[in-house]
Design a protein around this motif. Structure first.
Motif, PDB file in Angstrom:
ATOM      1  N   PRO A  12      45.793 116.065  72.098  1.00  0.00           N
ATOM      2  CA  PRO A  12      46.218 114.970  71.210  1.00  0.00           C
ATOM      3  C   PRO A  12      47.501 115.244  70.434  1.00  0.00           C
ATOM      4  N   PHE A  13      48.613 115.295  71.172  1.00  0.00           N
ATOM      5  CA  PHE A  13      49.931 115.468  70.557  1.00  0.00           C
ATOM      6  C   PHE A  13      50.234 114.283  69.647  1.00  0.00           C
ATOM      7  N   ASN A  14      50.690 114.552  68.420  1.00  0.00           N
ATOM      8  CA  ASN A  14      51.188 113.463  67.601  1.00  0.00           C
ATOM      9  C   ASN A  14      52.717 113.440  67.636  1.00  0.00           C
ATOM     10  N   HIS A  15      53.325 112.635  66.801  1.00  0.00           N
ATOM     11  CA  HIS A  15      54.767 112.397  66.860  1.00  0.00           C
ATOM     12  C   HIS A  15      55.590 113.660  66.623  1.00  0.00           C
ATOM     13  N   TYR A  16      55.053 114.598  65.832  1.00  0.00           N
ATOM     14  CA  TYR A  16      55.803 115.805  65.490  1.00  0.00           C
ATOM     15  C   TYR A  16      55.412 117.021  66.320  1.00  0.00           C
ATOM     16  N   ASP A  17      54.351 116.913  67.101  1.00  0.00           N
ATOM     17  CA  ASP A  17      53.913 118.069  67.881  1.00  0.00           C
ATOM     18  C   ASP A  17      54.886 118.437  68.985  1.00  0.00           C
ATOM     19  N   PHE A  18      55.777 117.512  69.356  1.00  0.00           N
ATOM     20  CA  PHE A  18      56.804 117.848  70.334  1.00  0.00           C
ATOM     21  C   PHE A  18      57.740 118.921  69.788  1.00  0.00           C
ATOM     22  N   LEU A  19      57.812 119.028  68.463  1.00  0.00           N
ATOM     23  CA  LEU A  19      58.625 120.053  67.819  1.00  0.00           C
ATOM     24  C   LEU A  19      57.802 121.246  67.380  1.00  0.00           C
ATOM     25  N   TRP A  20      56.614 120.989  66.805  1.00  0.00           N
ATOM     26  CA  TRP A  20      55.899 122.026  66.061  1.00  0.00           C
ATOM     27  C   TRP A  20      54.466 122.271  66.539  1.00  0.00           C
ATOM     28  N   GLY A  21      54.022 121.633  67.596  1.00  0.00           N
ATOM     29  CA  GLY A  21      52.645 121.790  68.053  1.00  0.00           C
ATOM     30  C   GLY A  21      52.376 123.148  68.682  1.00  0.00           C
ATOM     31  N   LYS A  22      51.132 123.580  68.612  1.00  0.00           N
ATOM     32  CA  LYS A  22      50.750 124.861  69.210  1.00  0.00           C
ATOM     33  C   LYS A  22      50.969 124.873  70.722  1.00  0.00           C
ATOM     34  N   SER A  23      50.829 123.707  71.358  1.00  0.00           N
ATOM     35  CA  SER A  23      50.976 123.621  72.816  1.00  0.00           C
ATOM     36  C   SER A  23      52.367 123.171  73.236  1.00  0.00           C
ATOM     37  N   SER A  24      53.310 123.145  72.295  1.00  0.00           N
ATOM     38  CA  SER A  24      54.645 122.622  72.616  1.00  0.00           C
ATOM     39  C   SER A  24      55.346 123.457  73.685  1.00  0.00           C
ATOM     40  N   TRP A  25      55.069 124.771  73.748  1.00  0.00           N
ATOM     41  CA  TRP A  25      55.708 125.597  74.778  1.00  0.00           C
ATOM     42  C   TRP A  25      55.310 125.118  76.169  1.00  0.00           C
ATOM     43  N   GLN A  26      54.011 124.955  76.404  1.00  0.00           N
ATOM     44  CA  GLN A  26      53.543 124.557  77.736  1.00  0.00           C
ATOM     45  C   GLN A  26      53.876 123.098  78.044  1.00  0.00           C
ATOM     46  N   GLN A  27      53.722 122.232  77.051  1.00  0.00           N
ATOM     47  CA  GLN A  27      53.870 120.802  77.292  1.00  0.00           C
ATOM     48  C   GLN A  27      55.316 120.315  77.251  1.00  0.00           C
ATOM     49  N   VAL A  28      56.173 121.004  76.501  1.00  0.00           N
ATOM     50  CA  VAL A  28      57.526 120.502  76.278  1.00  0.00           C
ATOM     51  C   VAL A  28      58.608 121.525  76.618  1.00  0.00           C
ATOM     52  N   PHE A  29      58.573 122.692  75.986  1.00  0.00           N
ATOM     53  CA  PHE A  29      59.699 123.622  76.085  1.00  0.00           C
ATOM     54  C   PHE A  29      59.871 124.194  77.483  1.00  0.00           C
ATOM     55  N   GLU A  30      58.782 124.571  78.113  1.00  0.00           N
ATOM     56  CA  GLU A  30      58.867 125.132  79.467  1.00  0.00           C
ATOM     57  C   GLU A  30      59.426 124.114  80.463  1.00  0.00           C
ATOM     58  N   PRO A  31      58.913 122.871  80.455  1.00  0.00           N
ATOM     59  CA  PRO A  31      59.520 121.868  81.350  1.00  0.00           C
ATOM     60  C   PRO A  31      60.988 121.598  81.045  1.00  0.00           C
ATOM     61  N   ILE A  32      61.382 121.657  79.771  1.00  0.00           N
ATOM     62  CA  ILE A  32      62.784 121.449  79.418  1.00  0.00           C
ATOM     63  C   ILE A  32      63.659 122.524  80.036  1.00  0.00           C
ATOM     64  N   LEU A  33      63.228 123.771  79.967  1.00  0.00           N
ATOM     65  CA  LEU A  33      64.009 124.863  80.545  1.00  0.00           C
ATOM     66  C   LEU A  33      64.173 124.668  82.054  1.00  0.00           C
ATOM     67  N   ARG A  34      63.129 124.212  82.720  1.00  0.00           N
ATOM     68  CA  ARG A  34      63.231 123.958  84.162  1.00  0.00           C
ATOM     69  C   ARG A  34      64.206 122.825  84.451  1.00  0.00           C
ATOM     70  N   LEU A  35      64.157 121.766  83.645  1.00  0.00           N
ATOM     71  CA  LEU A  35      65.048 120.632  83.835  1.00  0.00           C
ATOM     72  C   LEU A  35      66.510 121.016  83.626  1.00  0.00           C
ATOM     73  N   LEU A  36      66.765 121.809  82.591  1.00  0.00           N
ATOM     74  CA  LEU A  36      68.136 122.228  82.309  1.00  0.00           C
ATOM     75  C   LEU A  36      68.699 123.061  83.450  1.00  0.00           C
TER      76      LEU A  36
END
Length: 412
Positions: free
Chosen positions: A384-408
């Motif tokens: 249950p990611f909320n609006h700020y979890d994309f920045l500060w959530g415990k799962s942000s590495w798996q859900q957001v940051f890792e995919p971003i690195l692959r995309l870049l």
């Protein structure tokens, strides 16, 4: 006039009472949080953790001075000599945020640090009106006209100035762009109103992308219903400042919101009532630091503009001043819609079913209107990611940051 006037005696008396109350509360609830990150500004935060930081002041076409914070390389390997070859990425915060949003949770947990350590030249933007961008060539923050802006001006003036400065400074032909919430809204404005900027962005990454607002959830809807009143007040008396957190406010929050304090439940709800409830993703150790840096300053006109999207669902338009002024400004009683089909930049979207502000229905409507969405990750309700979890959530590495690195890497 002697200091012993009635007014001055009252101020001293109130100050003494307030201090005594704080000491009593500190004794009752425990010590204030002594984390130095609470009082540090973005440059001080970054340098405290061993990263380099440069400060760049730029001036927009309409006279606002914006401050950019640059992390040219990471701390693990000093590649300063190779900084010219590092791909630049510009990150821009959301409503009432600042450059600090990208570094608040510290190394290995904040996107700006992760990107710098991965070999990127990281630039952190600050929109007009926040604590880092409160200067103008002719206006003062005490002037009514200073705060007469919404996210439209961010897209027309602020973001183009940032992009051009990064390109000019680095010598690159294109940059990567990442925005959170309002940082995505101003990108839609820029690339639709100034389509020549599409060719300057190699890939746009949108976290909690915001454009259409007809399906927002939670108590914020009550505020959105006052949009017409907000326009009348702003046009009659001037749009007020949405102030940043004061030193006094930071002290109170550090008193109540530190880890293991009884009142922390209340503090976490300050975020949840706006962004969506998610206790599983919130790291309580970061709560005090987050709340003492948020809000960082804005104009109420920005909030009103988003409110117009709620009362006019399915529309993403320029600011609605009312029929008379609309006719003078736009030659139409209805504000022009942003032409999203003009956007040709490759776009990667990250959204969540539990986001109350960038809801699934509204993001789907946005995605359907964009012609070049190359990636869209919707975090399921089971996380249950909320609006700020994309920045500060415990799962942000798996859900957001890792995919971003692959995309870049893919779009290098």
């Amino acid at each position: 006039m002697p200091w012993t006037t009635t007014r001055q005696r009252c101020r001293v008396f109130v100050a003494i009472i307030a201090l005594n109350c704080c000491f009593w509360l500190a004794k009752a609830f425990g010590k204030t949080d002594d984390n130095p990150d609470i009082l540090l500004l973005t440059p001080e935060l970054v340098r405290r953790y061993g990263y380099p930081l440069d400060i760049h002041d730029i001036i927009t076409e309409d006279g606002y001075t914006l401050q950019l914070h640059r992390i040219p390389y990471g701390r693990n390997k000093n590649k300063k000599a190779q900084s010219e070859t590092r791909s630049p990425i510009l990150l821009v915060h959301g409503l009432v945020g600042s450059s600090a949003d990208w570094v608040l949770t510290g190394p290995e947990k904040s996107l700006a640090y992760i990107l710098a350590d991965a070999g990127y030249d990281v630039w952190l933007g600050n929109n007009r009106g926040n604590i880092y961008s409160r200067n103008h060539t002719s206006l003062s923050p005490t002037d009514r006209a200073f705060w007469d802006f919404s996210y439209h001006e961010f897209g027309i003036y602020d973001l183009p100035a940032m992009v051009d400065h990064v390109l000019h400074t680095t010598g690159h032909d294109k940059i990567f762009y990442g925005g959170h919430s309002e940082g995505t809204t101003q990108f839609w404005v820029m690339t639709s109103e100034k389509p020549e900027y599409n060719s300057k962005i190699a890939l746009m990454i949108g976290l909690a992308p915001a454009a259409f607002m007809g399906n927002i959830r939670g108590p914020i809807r009550k505020l959105a219903k006052l949009t017409y009143l907000g326009v009348w007040v702003g046009e009659t008396f001037g749009y007020p400042e949405l102030r940043s957190r004061s030193t006094w406010g930071k002290f109170v929050l550090s008193l109540f919101c530190q880890n293991m304090v009884n009142a922390q439940f209340f503090c976490s709800n300050l975020l949840f009532l706006v962004a969506g409830i998610n206790r599983e993703e919130l790291n309580t150790k970061d709560l005090t630091v987050i709340l003492t840096h948020l809000p960082a300053g804005a104009s109420w006109k920005q909030v009103v503009h988003y409110g117009q999207g709620y009362i006019d669902p399915g529309q993403f338009r320029q600011f609605n001043y009312g029929e008379d002024k609309n006719l003078r400004m736009y030659n139409s009683t209805i504000p022009p819609a942003y032409q999203l089909e003009r956007i040709t930049t490759p776009i990667a979207l990250f959204s969540s079913d539990n986001d109350w502000l960038a809801t699934t229905k509204d993001v789907e409507l946005l995605s359907a209107r964009l012609n070049n969405v190359v990636f869209h990750h919707n975090v399921p309700i089971s996380i249950p990611f909320n609006h700020y979890d994309f920045l500060w959530g415990k799962s942000s590495w798996q859900q957001v940051f890792e995919p971003i690195l692959r995309l870049l890497t893919q779009y290098q």
